[in-house]
Each structure stands twice: as C-alpha cells, then as structure tokens.
Design an enzyme around this catalytic site. Sequence first.
Site, PDB file in Angstrom:
ATOM      1  N   GLU A   1       0.827  -1.210   0.000  1.00 57.08           N
ATOM      2  CA  GLU A   1       0.000   0.000   0.000  1.00 57.08           C
ATOM      3  C   GLU A   1       0.863   1.263   0.000  1.00 57.08           C
ATOM      4  O   GLU A   1       1.956   1.277   0.566  1.00 57.08           O
ATOM      5  CB  GLU A   1      -0.904   0.009   1.242  1.00 57.08           C
ATOM      6  CG  GLU A   1      -1.978  -1.058   1.159  1.00 57.08           C
ATOM      7  CD  GLU A   1      -2.936  -1.037   2.344  1.00 57.08           C
ATOM      8  OE1 GLU A   1      -4.134  -1.269   2.121  1.00 57.08           O
ATOM      9  OE2 GLU A   1      -2.507  -0.793   3.478  1.00 57.08           O
TER      10      GLU A   1
ATOM     11  N   CYS B   1       3.675   8.746   0.891  1.00 54.91           N
ATOM     12  CA  CYS B   1       4.214   7.858   1.921  1.00 54.91           C
ATOM     13  C   CYS B   1       4.439   6.497   1.257  1.00 54.91           C
ATOM     14  O   CYS B   1       3.472   5.798   0.924  1.00 54.91           O
ATOM     15  CB  CYS B   1       3.197   7.776   3.058  1.00 54.91           C
ATOM     16  SG  CYS B   1       3.662   6.653   4.356  1.00 54.91           S
TER      17      CYS B   1
ATOM     18  N   CYS C   1       6.760  -6.497   7.108  1.00 49.66           N
ATOM     19  CA  CYS C   1       7.895  -5.900   7.828  1.00 49.66           C
ATOM     20  C   CYS C   1       8.360  -6.872   8.915  1.00 49.66           C
ATOM     21  O   CYS C   1       7.534  -7.447   9.623  1.00 49.66           O
ATOM     22  CB  CYS C   1       7.471  -4.580   8.463  1.00 49.66           C
ATOM     23  SG  CYS C   1       8.822  -3.774   9.364  1.00 49.66           S
TER      24      CYS C   1
ATOM     25  N   CYS D   1       6.698  -4.008  15.400  1.00 47.29           N
ATOM     26  CA  CYS D   1       6.278  -3.054  16.442  1.00 47.29           C
ATOM     27  C   CYS D   1       4.849  -3.419  16.864  1.00 47.29           C
ATOM     28  O   CYS D   1       4.000  -3.719  16.009  1.00 47.29           O
ATOM     29  CB  CYS D   1       6.317  -1.627  15.914  1.00 47.29           C
ATOM     30  SG  CYS D   1       7.953  -1.143  15.338  1.00 47.29           S
TER      31      CYS D   1
ATOM     32  N   CYS E   1       1.599  -1.679  15.282  1.00 48.60           N
ATOM     33  CA  CYS E   1       1.572  -1.450  13.836  1.00 48.60           C
ATOM     34  C   CYS E   1       0.952  -2.633  13.088  1.00 48.60           C
ATOM     35  O   CYS E   1       1.365  -3.784  13.274  1.00 48.60           O
ATOM     36  CB  CYS E   1       3.008  -1.225  13.352  1.00 48.60           C
ATOM     37  SG  CYS E   1       3.140  -1.144  11.569  1.00 48.60           S
TER      38      CYS E   1
ATOM     39  N   GLY F   1       7.232  -1.502   5.921  1.00 46.75           N
ATOM     40  CA  GLY F   1       8.638  -1.921   5.888  1.00 46.75           C
ATOM     41  C   GLY F   1       9.587  -0.986   6.609  1.00 46.75           C
ATOM     42  O   GLY F   1       9.273   0.165   6.876  1.00 46.75           O
TER      43      GLY F   1
ATOM     44  N   SER G   1      11.975   6.380  15.259  1.00 43.24           N
ATOM     45  CA  SER G   1      10.889   5.998  16.159  1.00 43.24           C
ATOM     46  C   SER G   1      11.448   5.741  17.547  1.00 43.24           C
ATOM     47  O   SER G   1      12.233   4.808  17.742  1.00 43.24           O
ATOM     48  CB  SER G   1      10.211   4.732  15.639  1.00 43.24           C
ATOM     49  OG  SER G   1       9.592   5.016  14.420  1.00 43.24           O
ATOM     50  N   LEU G   2      11.032   6.546  18.486  1.00 46.41           N
ATOM     51  CA  LEU G   2      11.499   6.407  19.864  1.00 46.41           C
ATOM     52  C   LEU G   2      10.451   5.628  20.670  1.00 46.41           C
ATOM     53  O   LEU G   2      10.726   4.581  21.215  1.00 46.41           O
ATOM     54  CB  LEU G   2      11.700   7.818  20.447  1.00 46.41           C
ATOM     55  CG  LEU G   2      12.774   8.023  21.491  1.00 46.41           C
ATOM     56  CD1 LEU G   2      14.093   7.410  21.079  1.00 46.41           C
ATOM     57  CD2 LEU G   2      12.926   9.512  21.759  1.00 46.41           C
TER      58      LEU G   2
ATOM     59  N   ASN H   1      -3.276   5.400  16.221  1.00 48.68           N
ATOM     60  CA  ASN H   1      -4.388   5.160  15.302  1.00 48.68           C
ATOM     61  C   ASN H   1      -4.850   3.714  15.450  1.00 48.68           C
ATOM     62  O   ASN H   1      -4.069   2.795  15.174  1.00 48.68           O
ATOM     63  CB  ASN H   1      -3.944   5.418  13.854  1.00 48.68           C
ATOM     64  CG  ASN H   1      -3.590   6.871  13.647  1.00 48.68           C
ATOM     65  OD1 ASN H   1      -4.392   7.759  13.901  1.00 48.68           O
ATOM     66  ND2 ASN H   1      -2.363   7.136  13.203  1.00 48.68           N
TER      67      ASN H   1
ATOM     68  N   CYS I   1      -0.759   6.544  10.160  1.00 43.21           N
ATOM     69  CA  CYS I   1       0.438   5.872  10.664  1.00 43.21           C
ATOM     70  C   CYS I   1       0.094   4.584  11.383  1.00 43.21           C
ATOM     71  O   CYS I   1      -0.773   4.565  12.254  1.00 43.21           O
ATOM     72  CB  CYS I   1       1.140   6.772  11.677  1.00 43.21           C
ATOM     73  SG  CYS I   1       2.181   7.978  10.940  1.00 43.21           S
TER      74      CYS I   1
HETATM   75  S1  SF4 Z   1       6.157   0.714  12.556  1.00 40.48           S
HETATM   76 FE1  SF4 Z   1       7.482   0.549  10.748  1.00 40.48          FE
HETATM   77  S2  SF4 Z   1       9.208  -0.682  11.500  1.00 40.48           S
HETATM   78 FE2  SF4 Z   1       7.559  -0.982  12.995  1.00 40.48          FE
HETATM   79  S3  SF4 Z   1       6.496  -2.849  12.265  1.00 40.48           S
HETATM   80 FE3  SF4 Z   1       5.449  -1.061  11.375  1.00 40.48          FE
HETATM   81  S4  SF4 Z   1       6.369  -0.827   9.343  1.00 40.48           S
HETATM   82 FE4  SF4 Z   1       7.747  -2.108  10.567  1.00 40.48          FE
END
Ligand code: SF4
Length: 337
Positions: free
Chosen positions: A83, A97, A104, A108, A111, A154, A209-210, A285, A328
Amino acid sequence: MTFEEFLKKNNQPSFRLKQLNLALYKQYIEDWSEFTTWSKELREKIAQEFDFNTLKVINHQKSKKGDTEKVLFSRTKNKQLLETVIMKHKDGRNTVCVSCMVGCPVGCTFCATGTMGFISNLTSEEIAEQVLFFARKLKKEDKKVSNIVFMGMGEPLLNLDNVLESIEIFTNPEKMAMSPSRITISTSGIVKPLEKLLENDFKGRLAISLHAPTQELRESIMPIAKNNSLSELMTVVDKIIDNNNKRISFEYVLLKNINDKQRHAEKLVKLVKGKLIHLNLIPYNPVPGFTLQTSDRNQIDRFSAVLSRARVPHTVRVSMGKDIDAACGQLATKKTK
Ligand code: SF4
C-alpha cells in the site's frame, strides 16, 4: 538489465538516456507508446525488455475529506500486495508515503504492518513507481509531488541499497530533481545501518521511532530495541547531529496508559533535552483486532505541556486518512487483515 545496458546492447548514443529520463521522470509518460521521441522500432525493443509498470493498481480509496488517498498495488512479478498513501496538505504540499517492503520483520506492537511479518523487499524501481503513479496523476492537475516519506510498509534501513537507489531517482537532476531535504527516511532505529547512512553522507531527513523514554519500556513496545539499545541509538543520533548539524525528528506514538503518563514525558525530556531534534507526538491510530487504545485528549495535552515547559520542540501530529486505514501504523494489505 539497466537502461544503460539496454542502450549499449542496441548501439544507441548516450543522449538516448537523457531522452528516456526526461520522458519517464519529468514528462511522466504513462506508457511506452507515449515515448514518441524514440523511433517505433526502438520503443518496441524497450517495451520487450522492460515492463512499463512494475506495479498494478488493485484498489484506490479516497478519504471523506478528500485530503488522503490510499492505493493497493500488486507487484507485476509475483502479485504480492503493498500500500501507498498520498497526503494532500492544505498548504499545498503533496506528500507520498512509500512502502519499501511487503510486510515488515520489525514487529512493532502497535503497527498493522508488523503483524504481516517480512514477506519481501521492494526493488528501487517498485519504490520509485509508487511516487511516479501519484506524480502522473498530479501532473494532470498541474501539481507535483513535493515530499516523500519512507513511512509506509517496511523498515527502510533493512532494505537500504534499494531505498538509496530509489532516492537517486528522486533527487538526480536529470530524473525527478527533488531536493534531498524533501525526502525523509523513517526508521525504527536500527543502529548499524544508521551508522552506514552516516558514512554515506545521507542528505535527506531522518525520523527515528522512539516511542518510549526507557530501554525496558521501548523493548516491550518494539522488539527490535532488544538488539538496538536506546543508549547505542542515542550515541549514533548524537554523531549524526554533530556531523550534519541537521535536526532529527523523533516519533513518539502515544499509547493509553502505556507510555503517555507524566513520568514518561519527564523521562523523555531528560533523554532529548538540548539535542537538535523535533519530537512528533502521534496519537495512536486504532487497528482492528489490537487491544491498544488512543490516549485521551487531556492526557495528550498534559504530556505536551511537560515538553513545552522544558522547551523541547514538538508537535502533536494530526492524523490524515484514518477512515480509509491510511494513517500511521494502519497499513496492512487487505489479504492480511
Ligand atoms: S512501525 Fe514501521 S518498522 Fe515498525 S512494524 Fe510497522 S512498518 Fe515495521
């Protein structure tokens, strides 16, 4: 085969490459048949060697407000799905984006893409194609892609060679000629390739990303943090800032009752205060099937107030495209969902 190799094989002069770059990356032709600068015979030869589109559109959604669009692509070579999102900002910016992988490996916990696991890396052509798709559409409205962010599916630093090759297409004066400062690589903070990027003198922007102010909490949100500790990450961040004197963005997704308390904000201040950074607070989100929740507005304001008092530059990001799962952390191809 590269375009250069194709031209050599067909005994073509070097100016043919300039003509090709002009047609593909400035005039945004939509098919080899539109490339009338070349003879029909040479056009047919290039069409035999190179698919014009490396991606095929499967679905194209627009948000209710009309400011965000999401496209589901299928890879021509193996039908895997990915996407891409475009955000059309009120100030005239058109930000694409892009995805750099199918799925990926980073995983995380907040996500949707992370639930897919790693499926494959996209090639530089496939990454560029996502931007070209929107560039061709915008051209018809006399508009341009103004910014590119590697914040789709990714982890860009785990497909770094292809990501850097695609950035060459975006920034080369003979190709799309965008300023590197309009391109942002967003990473979960993998230390080794970050150092490589530093050695390569990367001219674009970095968003890291922190998501947590301590090692323990970060590990619980981002498994990748186990082998890429916060202290190692901050050391390389300091090196990058020292070398480039360029502001780095930190991303911090606010997860209700997990990392959004006053004590987290205070620890975050200690971690970043005095550094040349900008902090983006991202209200989580929601993703179907996830139990995580978005922080309350009051909690977000309290968190932000702690940063303001300590004069840490920050903004609370306004999400775009939530109604089409384009914000996001929401990207995951329908098949997976
Ligand atoms: S936030 Fe980015 S690095 Fe983390 S799982 Fe999702 S796509 Fe991968």
